[in-house]
Design an enzyme around this catalytic site. Structure first.
Site, mmCIF file in Angstrom:
data_model
loop_
_atom_site.group_PDB
_atom_site.id
_atom_site.type_symbol
_atom_site.label_atom_id
_atom_site.label_comp_id
_atom_site.label_asym_id
_atom_site.label_seq_id
_atom_site.Cartn_x
_atom_site.Cartn_y
_atom_site.Cartn_z
ATOM 1 N N TYR A 54 -25.864 22.003 53.135
ATOM 2 C CA TYR A 54 -25.831 20.940 52.128
ATOM 3 C C TYR A 54 -24.701 19.953 52.439
ATOM 4 O O TYR A 54 -23.941 19.546 51.545
ATOM 5 C CB TYR A 54 -25.647 21.521 50.718
ATOM 6 C CG TYR A 54 -26.743 22.469 50.265
ATOM 7 C CD1 TYR A 54 -27.958 22.571 50.953
ATOM 8 C CD2 TYR A 54 -26.586 23.258 49.137
ATOM 9 C CE1 TYR A 54 -28.954 23.450 50.541
ATOM 10 C CE2 TYR A 54 -27.584 24.135 48.710
ATOM 11 C CZ TYR A 54 -28.754 24.221 49.430
ATOM 12 O OH TYR A 54 -29.736 25.093 49.013
HETATM 13 P P1 NAP Z 1 -34.902 20.520 41.606
HETATM 14 O O1 NAP Z 1 -33.753 21.197 40.985
HETATM 15 O O2 NAP Z 1 -36.281 20.959 41.294
HETATM 16 O O3 NAP Z 1 -34.840 18.959 41.256
HETATM 17 C C1 NAP Z 1 -33.686 18.208 41.353
HETATM 18 C C2 NAP Z 1 -34.079 16.773 41.087
HETATM 19 O O4 NAP Z 1 -34.596 16.670 39.764
HETATM 20 C C3 NAP Z 1 -32.919 15.825 41.193
HETATM 21 O O5 NAP Z 1 -33.302 14.685 41.906
HETATM 22 C C4 NAP Z 1 -32.586 15.488 39.742
HETATM 23 O O6 NAP Z 1 -32.148 14.174 39.620
HETATM 24 C C5 NAP Z 1 -33.918 15.663 39.046
HETATM 25 N N1 NAP Z 1 -33.748 16.145 37.666
HETATM 26 C C6 NAP Z 1 -33.110 17.256 37.265
HETATM 27 N N2 NAP Z 1 -33.191 17.391 35.925
HETATM 28 C C7 NAP Z 1 -33.890 16.321 35.481
HETATM 29 C C8 NAP Z 1 -34.284 15.871 34.196
HETATM 30 N N3 NAP Z 1 -33.977 16.573 33.073
HETATM 31 N N4 NAP Z 1 -35.010 14.721 34.109
HETATM 32 C C9 NAP Z 1 -35.326 14.014 35.214
HETATM 33 N N5 NAP Z 1 -34.954 14.373 36.468
HETATM 34 C C10 NAP Z 1 -34.244 15.523 36.599
HETATM 35 O O7 NAP Z 1 -34.853 20.484 43.202
HETATM 36 P P2 NAP Z 1 -33.812 20.686 44.384
HETATM 37 O O8 NAP Z 1 -32.555 19.929 44.127
HETATM 38 O O9 NAP Z 1 -34.595 20.438 45.621
HETATM 39 O O10 NAP Z 1 -33.515 22.220 44.315
HETATM 40 C C11 NAP Z 1 -32.525 22.717 43.437
HETATM 41 C C12 NAP Z 1 -31.465 23.469 44.166
HETATM 42 O O11 NAP Z 1 -32.067 24.585 44.820
HETATM 43 C C13 NAP Z 1 -30.775 22.666 45.268
HETATM 44 O O12 NAP Z 1 -29.739 21.852 44.777
HETATM 45 C C14 NAP Z 1 -30.286 23.788 46.118
HETATM 46 O O13 NAP Z 1 -29.088 24.297 45.561
HETATM 47 C C15 NAP Z 1 -31.398 24.812 46.012
HETATM 48 N N6 NAP Z 1 -32.365 24.696 47.136
HETATM 49 C C16 NAP Z 1 -32.378 25.653 48.037
HETATM 50 C C17 NAP Z 1 -33.241 25.582 49.095
HETATM 51 C C18 NAP Z 1 -33.221 26.681 50.070
HETATM 52 O O14 NAP Z 1 -33.971 26.692 51.047
HETATM 53 N N7 NAP Z 1 -32.422 27.654 49.858
HETATM 54 C C19 NAP Z 1 -34.130 24.541 49.249
HETATM 55 C C20 NAP Z 1 -34.108 23.575 48.298
HETATM 56 C C21 NAP Z 1 -33.225 23.677 47.239
HETATM 57 P P3 NAP Z 1 -30.743 13.856 38.856
HETATM 58 O O15 NAP Z 1 -29.669 14.240 39.801
HETATM 59 O O16 NAP Z 1 -30.849 12.391 38.595
HETATM 60 O O17 NAP Z 1 -30.749 14.678 37.600
#
Ligand code: NAP
Length: 254
Positions: A54
């Site tokens: 990250y």
């Molecule tokens: P996510 O949590 O499903 O979505 C995050 C996105 O949703 C951001 O762009 C955020 O924008 C938006 N969001 C969040 N709450 C919201 C709301 N109430 N209304 C509107 N938009 C909203 O997806 P992700 O960030 O891909 O995954 C989450 C976490 O999982 C990552 O940060 C990481 O730590 C982990 N991850 C791990 C892997 C892996 O392979 N291990 C892969 C992907 C992700 P805003 O910032 O504007 O709120």
């Protein structure tokens, strides 16, 4: 370990290249990041998810968490390396690299133990598990006191279940448009293992669904399964953080 129902995903604290969010964003500065962490604490969120992949996330969290390490459970990863210059990832699951990576995470995070260490899969879950013995190495690192629990962020059902047979936690994708990994969550529930959900909001795309309250619908769907330990949400927006926490409480009937 008692994790809060949502954790903070910190991709957006460390990297803005090679991400698949619907909108572009500016990486928060230290003051904004500190405020976000303080708000998490106020909302009862105790789990932070980071990774070497990250970008600068781990090295920023170290100083940001000074003096408050005992408030947090930190999950980091091994195996994926992201190059900030080229915006490309490469993977290395050899025991030598994993040991170096764990030591580097301990230094960057300014801590002497990482609560949960996951293997960051490239998609070839079973090959990584069988060929490199990564989950057994994480067990050794547990015995050495460098990590408290181990597992893998998987991309296949077979890999998720095998991870749970050999370690503590699997991180799986589970959201309104991706329920394929449900058997891993079922297995975890039956065998008392941990499940972290990644991409609970489909990396933000679920929030654009044509329905009345897609965020609430997402959390209602995820937390209908008692096998989910925590959903890691990657927000940098304090209003979203607050509304997500409220939606999760509602989903859990709290
Ligand atoms: P996510 O949590 O499903 O979505 C995050 C996105 O949703 C951001 O762009 C955020 O924008 C938006 N969001 C969040 N709450 C919201 C709301 N109430 N209304 C509107 N938009 C909203 O997806 P992700 O960030 O891909 O995954 C989450 C976490 O999982 C990552 O940060 C990481 O730590 C982990 N991850 C791990 C892997 C892996 O392979 N291990 C892969 C992907 C992700 P805003 O910032 O504007 O709120």
């Amino acid at each position: 370990m008692k994790v809060s129902p949502i954790g903070l995903g910190t991709v957006k604290l460390g990297r803005d290249q090679g991400v698949k969010y619907p909108d572009s964003f500016i990486i928060p500065d230290d003051r904004e990041a500190a405020n976000l962490l303080a708000l998490c604490h106020d909302l009862g969120i105790n789990l932070l998810d980071t990774a070497p992949a990250y970008g600068r996330s781990e090295e920023r969290l170290g100083p940001l968490l000074r003096g408050q390490r005992d408030r947090w459970l930190i999950c980091s990863k091994v195996g994926e390396e992201f190059d900030n210059q080229t915006g490309q990832s490469h993977f290395d699951f050899t025991p030598e690299h994993i040991r170096l990576s764990v030591e580097r995470s301990l230094r960057r995070l300014e801590t002497d133990v990482i609560d949960l260490m996951l293997v960051h899969s490239d998609g070839n879950d079973m090959d990584i598990i069988r060929r490199y013995g990564v989950l057994e190495l994480l067990d050794d690192l547990k015995t050495e006191g460098k990590i408290r629990a181990g597992g893998m962020s998987t991309k296949t059902v077979e890999g998720g279940i095998e991870t749970l047979k050999r370690s503590d936690v699997a991180m799986v994708t589970y959201n309104l448009s991706h329920a394929e990994e449900l058997p891993v969550i079922d297995y975890a529930q039956q065998h008392d293992k941990g499940i972290l959900v990644k991409k609970a909001l489909a990396s933000g795309h679920a929030c654009l669904r044509d329905e009345q309250d897609p965020v609430q619908a997402s959390f209602d769907f995820i937390f209908a399964h008692p096998g989910v330990s925590s959903a890691i949400i990657g927000t940098i927006n304090p209003l979203h953080l607050r509304s997500n926490a409220a939606a999760v409480e509602k989903a859990l009937g709290l």
